[in-house]
Design a protein around this motif. Structure first.
Motif, PDB file in Angstrom:
ATOM      1  N   TRP A   1      31.152   0.659 -43.567  1.00 12.99           N
ATOM      2  CA  TRP A   1      31.776  -0.675 -43.544  1.00 12.99           C
ATOM      3  C   TRP A   1      33.047  -0.628 -42.704  1.00 12.99           C
ATOM      4  O   TRP A   1      33.716   0.411 -42.629  1.00 12.99           O
ATOM      5  N   GLU A   2      33.364  -1.750 -42.082  1.00 10.14           N
ATOM      6  CA  GLU A   2      34.610  -1.894 -41.332  1.00 10.14           C
ATOM      7  C   GLU A   2      35.096  -3.318 -41.472  1.00 10.14           C
ATOM      8  O   GLU A   2      34.298  -4.268 -41.414  1.00 10.14           O
ATOM      9  N   GLY A   3      36.395  -3.477 -41.707  1.00 10.88           N
ATOM     10  CA  GLY A   3      36.958  -4.813 -41.858  1.00 10.88           C
ATOM     11  C   GLY A   3      38.443  -4.715 -42.111  1.00 10.88           C
ATOM     12  O   GLY A   3      39.121  -3.844 -41.565  1.00 10.88           O
ATOM     13  N   ASP A   4      38.988  -5.617 -42.955  1.00 11.59           N
ATOM     14  CA  ASP A   4      40.410  -5.566 -43.280  1.00 11.59           C
ATOM     15  C   ASP A   4      40.612  -5.949 -44.742  1.00 11.59           C
ATOM     16  O   ASP A   4      39.651  -6.239 -45.458  1.00 11.59           O
TER      17      ASP A   4
ATOM     18  N   GLN B   1      35.070  -8.928 -50.573  1.00  8.22           N
ATOM     19  CA  GLN B   1      33.847  -9.714 -50.443  1.00  8.22           C
ATOM     20  C   GLN B   1      32.716  -8.906 -49.812  1.00  8.22           C
ATOM     21  O   GLN B   1      31.667  -9.450 -49.478  1.00  8.22           O
ATOM     22  N   ASN B   2      32.915  -7.601 -49.634  1.00 14.84           N
ATOM     23  CA  ASN B   2      31.884  -6.787 -48.995  1.00 14.84           C
ATOM     24  C   ASN B   2      30.634  -6.708 -49.873  1.00 14.84           C
ATOM     25  O   ASN B   2      30.688  -6.948 -51.075  1.00 14.84           O
ATOM     26  N   THR B   3      29.508  -6.368 -49.239  1.00 10.94           N
ATOM     27  CA  THR B   3      28.236  -6.273 -49.964  1.00 10.94           C
ATOM     28  C   THR B   3      27.664  -4.847 -49.911  1.00 10.94           C
ATOM     29  O   THR B   3      26.458  -4.649 -50.017  1.00 10.94           O
ATOM     30  N   VAL B   4      28.554  -3.852 -49.733  1.00  7.92           N
ATOM     31  CA  VAL B   4      28.120  -2.454 -49.648  1.00  7.92           C
ATOM     32  C   VAL B   4      28.294  -1.804 -51.023  1.00  7.92           C
ATOM     33  O   VAL B   4      29.430  -1.629 -51.482  1.00  7.92           O
ATOM     34  N   PRO B   5      27.210  -1.440 -51.699  1.00  2.00           N
ATOM     35  CA  PRO B   5      27.329  -0.883 -53.066  1.00  2.00           C
ATOM     36  C   PRO B   5      28.233   0.342 -53.146  1.00  2.00           C
ATOM     37  O   PRO B   5      29.035   0.464 -54.089  1.00  2.00           O
ATOM     38  N   GLU B   6      28.128   1.240 -52.153  1.00  2.00           N
ATOM     39  CA  GLU B   6      28.937   2.460 -52.192  1.00  2.00           C
ATOM     40  C   GLU B   6      30.426   2.150 -52.074  1.00  2.00           C
ATOM     41  O   GLU B   6      31.269   2.798 -52.701  1.00  2.00           O
ATOM     42  N   LEU B   7      30.758   1.161 -51.249  1.00  2.00           N
ATOM     43  CA  LEU B   7      32.158   0.765 -51.105  1.00  2.00           C
ATOM     44  C   LEU B   7      32.668   0.120 -52.388  1.00  2.00           C
ATOM     45  O   LEU B   7      33.785   0.410 -52.836  1.00  2.00           O
TER      46      LEU B   7
END
Length: 248
Positions: free
Chosen positions: A218-221, A227-233
């Motif tokens: 994932w990459e963002g700020d 609001q990410n949709t990455v389970p590991e994150l």
């Protein structure tokens, strides 16, 4: 700007970095986050030249660091400032001497010029009265600030901070984050911070890269990370009490 392109690294046949790519822009406080063993520190060591990746490219304003002449590599290293996790201060030197050390090693400045520059950097991190103390006479938070002063004494274009809040209480951690952000903004430095501290993520994460098992997932700020949709994150983020409280 720092660009990393498809960087791979392995140790003893075990893959640590699996094709990491990304950009770190001047004036941004960029964070690389992830749990233990995800490749954060290995990526940092590749970026500052401690180890060489198996493949891929690390570009500093277009200069391919690991595939350039020794002279160009030295030029790039002179443009780096590094804040190490443990501080890496010399116990036998005073605070001022620690900050001045890179100038002693890498410049032809006069002694007065070196002292003036070191004193300016100590003043910038709020330690103008600590120059004659030794590391054993100052607190952990002050040691981190000495480390920051030393990291910026060469007026770097690129600043790397390895777990800058490690071992610090929450209030001191926030102050260190604020100082790193202020210096990044003030001098237009390209700053890369390795951290797992969620207060840092939410406080200064203008650009965030999440690593998991050697991959960038994932990459963002910090305005969109929740609001990410990455389970590991999400598993990584909400293991933090700070973010558990924010989620309520």
């Amino acid at each position: 700007m720092i660009e990393i392109k498809d960087v791979c690294k392995a140790f003893n046949g075990r893959d640590i970095l699996l094709g990491i790519s990304g950009q770190f822009k001047p004036g941004d406080t960029s964070l690389i986050i992830g749990g233990s063993g995800t490749g954060k520190s290995v990526l940092l060591k590749c970026m500052i030249g401690i180890i060489k990746p198996e493949s891929g490219h690390i570009l500093y304003d277009g200069r391919d660091f690991h595939n350039s002449s020794e002279e160009i590599q030295k030029d790039i290293r002179r443009e780096m400032g590094v804040l190490f996790q443990g501080g890496a201060l010399f116990d036998s030197k005073t605070v001022l001497e620690n900050v001045k050390f890179p100038l002693d090693m890498l410049t032809n400045m006069s002694e007065k010029e070196k002292i003036d520059r070191a004193e300016f950097c100590l003043q910038r991190v709020g330690l103008e009265n600590a120059g004659q103390r030794t590391p054993s006479e100052i607190s952990g938070g002050m040691k981190k600030r000495v480390g920051i002063a030393r990291a910026i004494v060469m007026n770097p274009k690129y600043l790397f901070c390895d777990e800058p809040n490690s071992g610090l209480d929450p209030l001191t951690s926030v102050r260190i984050d604020e100082l790193i952000k202020e210096i990044t903004d003030e001098f237009g430095i390209t700053t890369v911070v390795i951290t797992h501290d969620m207060s840092s993520v939410m406080g200064i994460g203008e650009s965030i890269m999440f690593l998991y098992k050697g991959k960038k997932l994932w990459e963002g700020d910090n305005s969109n990370i929740l609001q990410n949709t990455v389970p590991e994150l999400n598993e990584f983020l909400f293991s933090s009490k700070l973010l558990q409280d924010l989620r309520k």
